[in-house]
Write a protein that holds these residues in place. Structure first.
Motif, PDB file in Angstrom:
ATOM      1  N   SER A 188       0.815  -1.059   0.021  1.00  0.00           N
ATOM      2  CA  SER A 188       0.145  -0.045  -0.092  1.00  0.00           C
ATOM      3  C   SER A 188       0.876   1.260   0.210  1.00  0.00           C
ATOM      4  O   SER A 188       1.789   1.202   0.674  1.00  0.00           O
ATOM      5  N   GLN A 189       0.354   2.136  -0.861  1.00  0.00           N
ATOM      6  CA  GLN A 189       1.413   3.399  -1.020  1.00  0.00           C
ATOM      7  C   GLN A 189       0.807   4.604   0.048  1.00  0.00           C
ATOM      8  O   GLN A 189      -0.342   4.680   0.567  1.00  0.00           O
ATOM      9  N   ALA A 190       1.815   5.464   0.599  1.00  0.00           N
ATOM     10  CA  ALA A 190       1.674   6.461   1.392  1.00  0.00           C
ATOM     11  C   ALA A 190       0.764   7.515   0.724  1.00  0.00           C
ATOM     12  O   ALA A 190       0.545   7.926  -0.700  1.00  0.00           O
ATOM     13  N   PHE A 191       0.079   8.452   1.623  1.00  0.00           N
ATOM     14  CA  PHE A 191      -0.636   9.518   1.170  1.00  0.00           C
ATOM     15  C   PHE A 191       0.302  10.488   1.132  1.00  0.00           C
ATOM     16  O   PHE A 191       0.093  11.748   0.750  1.00  0.00           O
ATOM     17  N   PHE A 192       1.707  10.426   1.278  1.00  0.00           N
ATOM     18  CA  PHE A 192       2.438  11.697   1.260  1.00  0.00           C
ATOM     19  C   PHE A 192       3.915  11.025   0.557  1.00  0.00           C
ATOM     20  O   PHE A 192       3.806   9.982  -0.008  1.00  0.00           O
ATOM     21  N   GLY A 193       4.632  11.862   0.229  1.00  0.00           N
ATOM     22  CA  GLY A 193       5.828  11.696  -0.428  1.00  0.00           C
ATOM     23  C   GLY A 193       5.739  11.335  -2.200  1.00  0.00           C
ATOM     24  O   GLY A 193       4.639  11.790  -2.920  1.00  0.00           O
ATOM     25  N   GLY A 194       6.556  10.873  -2.813  1.00  0.00           N
ATOM     26  CA  GLY A 194       6.835  11.010  -4.099  1.00  0.00           C
ATOM     27  C   GLY A 194       5.807   9.851  -4.630  1.00  0.00           C
ATOM     28  O   GLY A 194       5.119   9.222  -4.032  1.00  0.00           O
ATOM     29  N   VAL A 195       5.642   9.807  -6.128  1.00  0.00           N
ATOM     30  CA  VAL A 195       4.623   8.972  -6.743  1.00  0.00           C
ATOM     31  C   VAL A 195       5.639   8.068  -7.694  1.00  0.00           C
ATOM     32  O   VAL A 195       6.625   8.178  -8.115  1.00  0.00           O
ATOM     33  N   LEU A 196       5.032   6.849  -8.062  1.00  0.00           N
ATOM     34  CA  LEU A 196       5.855   5.827  -8.717  1.00  0.00           C
ATOM     35  C   LEU A 196       5.196   5.858 -10.142  1.00  0.00           C
ATOM     36  O   LEU A 196       4.102   6.092 -10.242  1.00  0.00           O
ATOM     37  N   PRO A 197       5.822   5.238 -11.232  1.00  0.00           N
ATOM     38  CA  PRO A 197       5.456   5.256 -12.554  1.00  0.00           C
ATOM     39  C   PRO A 197       4.350   3.986 -12.748  1.00  0.00           C
ATOM     40  O   PRO A 197       4.549   2.990 -11.671  1.00  0.00           O
ATOM     41  N   MET A 198       3.480   4.174 -13.498  1.00  0.00           N
ATOM     42  CA  MET A 198       2.482   3.071 -13.541  1.00  0.00           C
ATOM     43  C   MET A 198       2.899   2.076 -14.233  1.00  0.00           C
ATOM     44  O   MET A 198       3.567   2.172 -15.420  1.00  0.00           O
ATOM     45  N   ARG A 199       2.730   0.793 -13.930  1.00  0.00           N
ATOM     46  CA  ARG A 199       3.121  -0.195 -14.773  1.00  0.00           C
ATOM     47  C   ARG A 199       2.327  -0.350 -16.137  1.00  0.00           C
ATOM     48  O   ARG A 199       1.287   0.015 -16.223  1.00  0.00           O
ATOM     49  N   GLY A 200       3.024  -0.759 -17.044  1.00  0.00           N
ATOM     50  CA  GLY A 200       2.499  -0.859 -18.363  1.00  0.00           C
ATOM     51  C   GLY A 200       2.922   0.287 -19.146  1.00  0.00           C
ATOM     52  O   GLY A 200       2.589   0.284 -20.542  1.00  0.00           O
ATOM     53  N   LEU A 201       3.156   1.384 -18.515  1.00  0.00           N
ATOM     54  CA  LEU A 201       3.431   2.649 -19.523  1.00  0.00           C
ATOM     55  C   LEU A 201       4.907   2.571 -19.932  1.00  0.00           C
ATOM     56  O   LEU A 201       5.742   2.036 -19.693  1.00  0.00           O
ATOM     57  N   GLU A 202       5.368   3.751 -20.717  1.00  0.00           N
ATOM     58  CA  GLU A 202       6.510   3.729 -21.360  1.00  0.00           C
ATOM     59  C   GLU A 202       7.663   3.742 -20.039  1.00  0.00           C
ATOM     60  O   GLU A 202       8.664   3.520 -20.520  1.00  0.00           O
ATOM     61  N   THR A 203       7.169   4.425 -19.259  1.00  0.00           N
ATOM     62  CA  THR A 203       8.176   4.745 -18.115  1.00  0.00           C
ATOM     63  C   THR A 203       8.571   3.673 -17.410  1.00  0.00           C
ATOM     64  O   THR A 203       7.519   3.351 -16.909  1.00  0.00           O
ATOM     65  N   GLU A 204       9.938   3.319 -17.316  1.00  0.00           N
ATOM     66  CA  GLU A 204      10.255   2.221 -16.708  1.00  0.00           C
ATOM     67  C   GLU A 204      10.727   2.833 -14.935  1.00  0.00           C
ATOM     68  O   GLU A 204      11.192   3.780 -14.917  1.00  0.00           O
ATOM     69  N   ALA A 205      10.226   1.967 -13.923  1.00  0.00           N
ATOM     70  CA  ALA A 205      10.622   2.202 -12.693  1.00  0.00           C
ATOM     71  C   ALA A 205      12.201   2.036 -12.555  1.00  0.00           C
ATOM     72  O   ALA A 205      12.633   1.022 -13.069  1.00  0.00           O
ATOM     73  N   PRO A 206      12.830   2.730 -11.779  1.00  0.00           N
ATOM     74  CA  PRO A 206      14.104   2.533 -11.640  1.00  0.00           C
ATOM     75  C   PRO A 206      14.400   1.270 -10.765  1.00  0.00           C
ATOM     76  O   PRO A 206      13.497   0.903  -9.877  1.00  0.00           O
ATOM     77  N   VAL A 207      15.652   0.784 -10.604  1.00  0.00           N
ATOM     78  CA  VAL A 207      15.870  -0.474  -9.774  1.00  0.00           C
ATOM     79  C   VAL A 207      16.560  -0.004  -8.487  1.00  0.00           C
ATOM     80  O   VAL A 207      17.879   0.501  -9.054  1.00  0.00           O
ATOM     81  N   TRP A 208      16.095  -0.189  -7.281  1.00  0.00           N
ATOM     82  CA  TRP A 208      17.023   0.116  -6.088  1.00  0.00           C
ATOM     83  C   TRP A 208      17.466  -0.985  -5.478  1.00  0.00           C
ATOM     84  O   TRP A 208      16.638  -2.186  -5.516  1.00  0.00           O
ATOM     85  N   ARG A 209      18.583  -1.071  -4.779  1.00  0.00           N
ATOM     86  CA  ARG A 209      18.988  -1.893  -3.729  1.00  0.00           C
ATOM     87  C   ARG A 209      18.558  -1.886  -2.505  1.00  0.00           C
ATOM     88  O   ARG A 209      18.308  -0.888  -2.140  1.00  0.00           O
TER      89      ARG A 209
END
Length: 745
Positions: free
Chosen positions: A58-79
């Motif tokens: 579940s995502q927080a009501f604060f902070g940054g947003v994440l890219p939506m899966r299936g769109l052209e923008t790829e999510a960064p890979v974090w360690r």
């Protein structure tokens, strides 16, 4: 013999018909907390064998947003990294060191301080995102206000809360005192967690539980603070392990950190206790990388188009069927003309053994209600009263029962009686009269009536049982499909019974409904702190705590049936949306404009009938319309019915668009009334028929006399009508109505 007419108007309680009008387009209902984030986890084990899996969060009501899966923008890979050992819960502000955590997503346990504070401190350490995971220690805290020595002790522990944090009915165990360590207070997580969580042989809860925690999904326990009678052992009960919402910190943290540099800009997510334990175990095996996405959901759901199409179709079909008697009489006249042109006389038909075409009038409708200005004003009073009664007294169950029985009658009359009649005729089954009741409104009861009512009420009773027995009945296909069938039959029956015969009453009714809808959706929140219309439409509004209702859906006060929409609406589940939900449209948004569409259909059918009797083929046009080069075909040719249906479709489309743009429920009549009423007034003005429409079209009154006779017309108030000259044999001649003539006449 007077037969039983199952489409009788008074067979449905008038209160139910009023309830159809008070339900407007309502917002989507609220579900339990749904994980909105999907994480791709990749584990690089020391043996170099990679493993991949996905987790939800579940995502927080604060902070940054994440890219939506299936769109052209790829999510960064974090360690994936854990929080510092000297500040595990990240509740104290860290010192930024050379060991910066850039390119990482930090795993932090729940507890001690707020979620936003944890995320802010992870951001200070250079983390690009933070995952808060459920933990047993997060349910314990200290209350030092009563401590005399100033040192924490077991007496100062604030223990987890029954039902909110744990449920002893899901699993209970007695843990030996010597196995538990509370120091450092309030809870020694490093020592206790392996003994109270995990589906392993080391879990003392599983060992000491009567059923080995078979009913406990989390396989973890919380100490309740209750000791056994000899004070030697602790009681432990099954811990809840559900997704939660990460709310913003509204405490002094925000009053101090007011600059943008102090705000949380990184995404924050929450995973359950079991998912957190899996991530920790993977970190012990090797390097873990995480790519986080917002779960895909369509920007525009196809179910919105489907419910729009359903509403337009029902409104058009119901309005068309309201003029069925005019159409039937027109076809009889055309058939008689055709036989006359062939020289197929009644004498010849009798000699050939064929039945003679009857020129008698149609059977009079037993009960209809022609609306007048007083009815329109009464609608405002009764609808407002009904809505406020439901708002204050919450008798939603009673409404469902009344609606189920009313719809059972409607579906029997509109759907099953015609189908069974055709089937019995096809298979040569006699429709015998079973018995006769000496009541004027019933008379003889036939086999088809009994069969139709048995089927209709059986379906209604099944639907009603599901409505009360299930927490989310709308997820059952039979339930929502049957509800839509009920609603369609109710609209058809309503428009057959209740009629508008002039535009003056239509203007009064629709304008009242227009402001009524706006007031109860938009104005009442300023008076009652919430929208009365939406509160009633959703059976008291969504549950105050969706997580509580996920745990205890049968709670009668807070969860049971609460948030479930009242049934007087069309519903179609959202397609391809992981959050579920439905698109809803109140039946009032169909039948109120439907009255005007029905008026247009009956007006066109009446003009066509009179045109046929005048010698034409029944096509409708207007010779009193002035020349119009731009829209002449629309304004002067054809009837009113098709343009008003198109106006209704456009208005409903505007209402749906407003729902998506404003992300809130809309009073659909705000858009439907101007479109539909404006279309009728404009066409009537261009055709110079507005004055006739305003007082009541004479062609409708003439058509009533042709179909039902003078007695019915006088009882229904049809006094002024087009002249009905008769020939010497007492039969009506062709009636000259210029606007009903064919172009070729």
């Amino acid at each position: 013999m007077k037969t039983m007419r199952v489409a009788s108007a008074l067979s449905i309680p008038y209160q139910t018909l009023v309830l159809l009008l008070v339900v407007a387009l309502s917002s989507r209902r609220c579900h339990a907390i749904t994980p909105t984030v999907e994480m791709d986890v990749e584990v690089g084990r020391k043996s170099r064998n990679l493993s991949k899996y996905s987790l939800l969060a579940s995502q927080a009501f604060f902070g940054g947003v994440l890219p939506m899966r299936g769109l052209e923008t790829e999510a960064p890979v974090w360690r994936l990294v854990r929080s510092p050992a000297d500040n595990v819960d990240l509740c104290t502000q860290p010192r930024v060191s050379a060991d910066n955590k850039e390119g990482t997503i930090m795993l932090v346990p729940r507890g001690t301080c707020t979620f936003e504070r944890k995320a802010y401190h992870a951001q200070l350490l250079g983390a690009n995102a933070v995952i808060v995971y459920g933990s047993l220690e997060g349910h314990y805290s200290l209350n030092m206000s009563t401590s005399a020595s100033g040192l924490p002790s077991e007496k100062d522990i604030v223990w987890p809360v029954s039902l909110d944090d744990y449920d002893c009915k899901k699993g209970r165990a007695v843990i030996p005192k010597e196995a538990i360590q509370l120091d450092p207070f309030p809870y020694n997580a490093g020592h206790n967690n392996p003994l109270l969580a995990g589906n392993t042989s080391d879990n003392l809860c599983i060992q000491n539980s009567a059923d080995s925690l078979a009913s406990c999904p989390s396989k973890a326990c919380l100490l309740t603070g209750v000791r056994t009678s000899d004070k030697k052992d602790y009681e432990a009960c099954c811990a809840w392990d559900l997704y939660i919402w990460l709310y913003a910190d509204l405490s002094a943290f925000h009053s101090v950190n007011t600059t943008r540099e102090m705000h949380v800009d990184i995404p924050a997510m929450y995973v359950t206790l079991q998912e957190g334990a899996q991530l920790i175990q993977d970190l012990q095996l090797g390097t873990v990388t995480v790519a986080a996405y917002e779960r895909w959901r369509p920007a525009y759901n196809p179910s919105s188009a489907m419910i729009w199409l359903l509403a337009v179709a029902v409104a058009a079909i119901a309005a068309h069927l309201s003029a069925a008697d005019y159409h039937a009489k027109r076809e009889n006249v055309l058939l008689a003309k055709t036989r006359g042109d062939r020289g197929d006389t009644s004498e010849g038909r009798e000699q050939q053994g064929q039945p003679q075409q009857s020129s008698s009038q149609l059977a009079q409708p037993e009960e209809t209600l022609e609306l007048n200005a007083y009815h329109a004003m009464g609608f405002l009073v009764m609808a407002s009263t009904s809505l406020l009664v439901l708002f204050y007294f919450k008798i939603f169950g009673f409404v469902k029962v009344m609606y189920a029985f009313g719809c059972s009658k409607a579906v029997s009359a509109v759907l099953f009686t015609p189908l069974l009649s055709k089937a019995m005729k096809h298979f040569s089954i006699p429709n015998t009269a079973l018995w006769r009741i000496e009541w004027e409104d019933i008379g003889e009861i036939y086999l088809v009536d009994v069969l139709a009512h048995v089927i209709g009420y059986s379906l209604g009773l099944t639907w009603l049982i599901i409505a009360f027995a299930h927490y989310h009945p709308e997820t059952i296909t039979f339930f929502w499909v049957m509800q839509d069938i009920f609603g369609a039959c109710m609209c058809v029956l309503f428009l057959q019974v209740v009629k508008l015969n002039n535009i003056r009453v239509a203007v009064i009714l629709l304008v009242i409904a227009f402001f009524y809808d706006i007031f109860f959706v938009f104005i009442t929140p300023l008076i009652f702190k919430k929208s009365v219309m939406l509160d009633v439409a959703t059976s008291g509004g969504p549950p105050p705590d969706p997580a509580w209702c996920e745990k205890y859906p049968d709670d009668p006060e807070n969860c049971r049936q609460r948030g479930n929409p009242l049934p007087m609406l069309f519903t179609i589940p959202r397609i391809g949306d992981y959050q579920g939900g439905q698109n809803l449209l109140g039946l009032g948004d169909v039948v109120v404009p439907g009255l005007l569409i029905s008026f247009a259909a009956r007006f066109d059918a009446a003009k066509s009938l009179l045109g046929v009797m005048n010698g034409g083929n029944g096509s409708v046009s207007s010779y009193s319309c002035p020349e119009q080069r731009v829209c002449g075909s629309v304004c002067c040719n054809g009837g009113y019915f098709i343009p008003v249906v198109i106006a209704y479709a456009v208005g409903l489309l505007m209402a749906n668009a407003a729902v998506y743009l404003m992300e809130m429920g809309q009073p659909a009549l705000l858009y439907l009334v101007p479109c539909c009423l404006g279309m009728v007034l404009f066409i009537g003005w261009r055709r110079r028929e507005l004055s006739d429409l305003w007082v009541g079209p004479r062609c409708i009154k003439s058509a009533d006399i042709i179909c039902y006779g003078e007695d019915y017309a006088s009882r229904s108030g049809s006094q002024s009508h087009a002249p009905l000259p008769q020939n010497g044999e007492g039969e009506m001649q062709a009636i000259s109505v210029p606007s009903a003539l064919d172009n070729d006449q």
